[in-house]
Design a protein around this motif. Structure first.
Motif, PDB file in Angstrom:
ATOM      1  N   ARG A  21       0.825  -1.212   0.000  1.00 13.19           N
ATOM      2  CA  ARG A  21       0.000   0.000   0.000  1.00 13.19           C
ATOM      3  C   ARG A  21       0.853   1.253   0.000  1.00 13.19           C
ATOM      4  O   ARG A  21       0.365   2.340  -0.347  1.00 13.19           O
ATOM      5  CB  ARG A  21      -0.951  -0.010   1.195  1.00 13.19           C
ATOM      6  N   PHE A  22       2.129   1.126   0.368  1.00 10.48           N
ATOM      7  CA  PHE A  22       3.036   2.272   0.372  1.00 10.48           C
ATOM      8  C   PHE A  22       3.908   2.312  -0.888  1.00 10.48           C
ATOM      9  O   PHE A  22       4.799   3.151  -0.993  1.00 10.48           O
ATOM     10  CB  PHE A  22       3.929   2.231   1.608  1.00 10.48           C
ATOM     11  N   LEU A 194     -13.404  -3.435   8.918  1.00 15.73           N
ATOM     12  CA  LEU A 194     -12.348  -4.081   9.702  1.00 15.73           C
ATOM     13  C   LEU A 194     -11.615  -3.103  10.625  1.00 15.73           C
ATOM     14  O   LEU A 194     -10.659  -3.491  11.309  1.00 15.73           O
ATOM     15  CB  LEU A 194     -11.333  -4.736   8.747  1.00 15.73           C
ATOM     16  N   ASN A 195     -12.046  -1.822  10.603  1.00 20.75           N
ATOM     17  CA  ASN A 195     -11.411  -0.796  11.430  1.00 20.75           C
ATOM     18  C   ASN A 195      -9.929  -0.637  11.081  1.00 20.75           C
ATOM     19  O   ASN A 195      -9.074  -0.580  11.950  1.00 20.75           O
ATOM     20  CB  ASN A 195     -11.568  -1.123  12.923  1.00 20.75           C
ATOM     21  N   ARG A 196      -9.683  -0.568   9.761  1.00 19.57           N
ATOM     22  CA  ARG A 196      -8.321  -0.329   9.268  1.00 19.57           C
ATOM     23  C   ARG A 196      -8.266   1.035   8.583  1.00 19.57           C
ATOM     24  O   ARG A 196      -9.238   1.461   7.953  1.00 19.57           O
ATOM     25  CB  ARG A 196      -7.907  -1.393   8.257  1.00 19.57           C
ATOM     26  N   LYS A 197      -7.127   1.675   8.733  1.00 21.95           N
ATOM     27  CA  LYS A 197      -6.939   2.968   8.088  1.00 21.95           C
ATOM     28  C   LYS A 197      -6.360   2.730   6.697  1.00 21.95           C
ATOM     29  O   LYS A 197      -5.244   2.221   6.551  1.00 21.95           O
ATOM     30  CB  LYS A 197      -5.990   3.842   8.918  1.00 21.95           C
ATOM     31  N   LEU A 198      -7.133   3.096   5.686  1.00 22.05           N
ATOM     32  CA  LEU A 198      -6.705   2.835   4.310  1.00 22.05           C
ATOM     33  C   LEU A 198      -7.303   3.889   3.391  1.00 22.05           C
ATOM     34  O   LEU A 198      -8.522   3.992   3.262  1.00 22.05           O
ATOM     35  CB  LEU A 198      -7.163   1.435   3.872  1.00 22.05           C
ATOM     36  N   GLN A 202      -4.183   3.990  -1.470  1.00 19.82           N
ATOM     37  CA  GLN A 202      -3.550   2.784  -0.934  1.00 19.82           C
ATOM     38  C   GLN A 202      -4.361   1.538  -1.303  1.00 19.82           C
ATOM     39  O   GLN A 202      -3.800   0.492  -1.644  1.00 19.82           O
ATOM     40  CB  GLN A 202      -3.414   2.898   0.585  1.00 19.82           C
ATOM     41  N   GLY A 203      -5.681   1.671  -1.240  1.00 23.75           N
ATOM     42  CA  GLY A 203      -6.544   0.557  -1.619  1.00 23.75           C
ATOM     43  C   GLY A 203      -6.377   0.186  -3.075  1.00 23.75           C
ATOM     44  O   GLY A 203      -6.461  -0.990  -3.448  1.00 23.75           O
ATOM     45  N   THR A 246      -6.049  -9.275   2.591  1.00 28.14           N
ATOM     46  CA  THR A 246      -4.908  -8.349   2.596  1.00 28.14           C
ATOM     47  C   THR A 246      -5.161  -7.170   3.532  1.00 28.14           C
ATOM     48  O   THR A 246      -4.305  -6.799   4.343  1.00 28.14           O
ATOM     49  CB  THR A 246      -4.645  -7.828   1.170  1.00 28.14           C
ATOM     50  N   ILE A 247      -6.351  -6.584   3.423  1.00 25.47           N
ATOM     51  CA  ILE A 247      -6.690  -5.437   4.276  1.00 25.47           C
ATOM     52  C   ILE A 247      -6.742  -5.856   5.742  1.00 25.47           C
ATOM     53  O   ILE A 247      -6.380  -5.090   6.640  1.00 25.47           O
ATOM     54  CB  ILE A 247      -8.031  -4.828   3.821  1.00 25.47           C
TER      55      ILE A 247
END
Length: 257
Positions: A21-22, A194-198, A202-203, A246-247
């Motif tokens: 994602r980076f 999922l409470n992920r920062k994206l 990045q997605g 992945t996420i």
């Protein structure tokens, strides 16, 4: 990390793909173009092989195997009063001046060429192209005319085929980018759940790598000329499942307060 390593890890490791994602957007776009090129290799192989075979066998088919015919006013006319099915080494010739057979009937023969009552049909690697005789307008076409045309194709085939596939590649790549963009939007929903920062960008990078497994699977099936029932559903399901896994590997967002 080089593109080959990313390719291999994208086949089996959501945890590694989560790190992409980076990745720089340029490297990601290049990766998509490579994956799209790999996806059409079976089509290039089968179509090129079929085209070469068709030209070699074309003269015999149109001058010896088929009865005299004329294509005029959008119709195939001949004294033959029933369909003919002529199997060749890598292609089947379907000749039907009666109108009894359809494009679907030709497609069921696998790699094939069909001269139907009103249309000329080409089936290569499951892809169907139909050309109505009405497009010829006031032209009159006979066996001999097609034989002369086949002779002219010999000189231009190895120029025309690469050009055709260049446009096909660009078309498939455009569809691939649209698909990845849609998956990136769905990925944002996964991240919220999922409470992920994206971020969307990045997605998009993750989605670009998440299609690898499904793309390679269907590429291999195409090479083997093996149809996959509900292929589009399976393609999207596998890609989205990989994206979801992945996420999930991304660390959870820290709660404030």
């Amino acid at each position: 990390m080089n593109i080959f390593t990313r390719f291999v890890k994208s086949l089996y490791s959501p945890k590694e793909v989560a790190k992409y994602r980076f990745l720089g957007i340029g490297k990601t776009i290049f990766y998509v173009f490579v994956i799209m090129l790999i996806s059409i290799l079976p089509g290039i192989y089968h179509f090129s092989k079929m085209a070469a075979t068709a030209i070699e066998e074309g003269k015999q088919v149109f001058l010896e195997d088929l009865p005299p015919f004329t294509i005029t006013n959008g119709n195939l006319d001949t004294k033959q009063n029933q369909p003919l099915i002529i199997p060749k080494s890598n292609v089947t010739i379907v000749f039907d001046p009666t109108g009894d057979m359809s494009t679907k009937d030709v497609q069921e023969k696998g790699n094939s060429v069909g001269l139907l009552k009103h249309d000329f049909v080409i089936v290569a690697n499951g892809q169907v192209q139909t050309f109505p005789y009405s497009a010829l307008e006031n032209m009159k076409v006979t066996n001999k005319d097609i034989d002369n045309f086949i002779n002219s194709l010999k000189g231009v085939m190895w120029i025309a085929v690469p050009i055709i596939f260049l446009f096909y590649y660009l078309f498939v790549s455009a569809l691939g980018f649209i698909k990845i963009s849609i998956f990136a939007g769905i990925g944002s929903l996964f991240a919220q759940t999922l409470n992920r920062k994206l971020s969307y960008r990045q997605g998009w990078r993750l989605a670009a790598h998440s299609i690898t497994l499904s793309t390679i699977f269907f590429m291999l099936m195409d090479f083997l000329n093996t149809g996959v029932p509900a292929g589009m559903f399976i393609d999207w399901f596998v890609s989205l499942l990989f994206l979801y896994l992945t996420i999930r590997e991304i660390p959870k967002s820290k709660k404030v307060g």
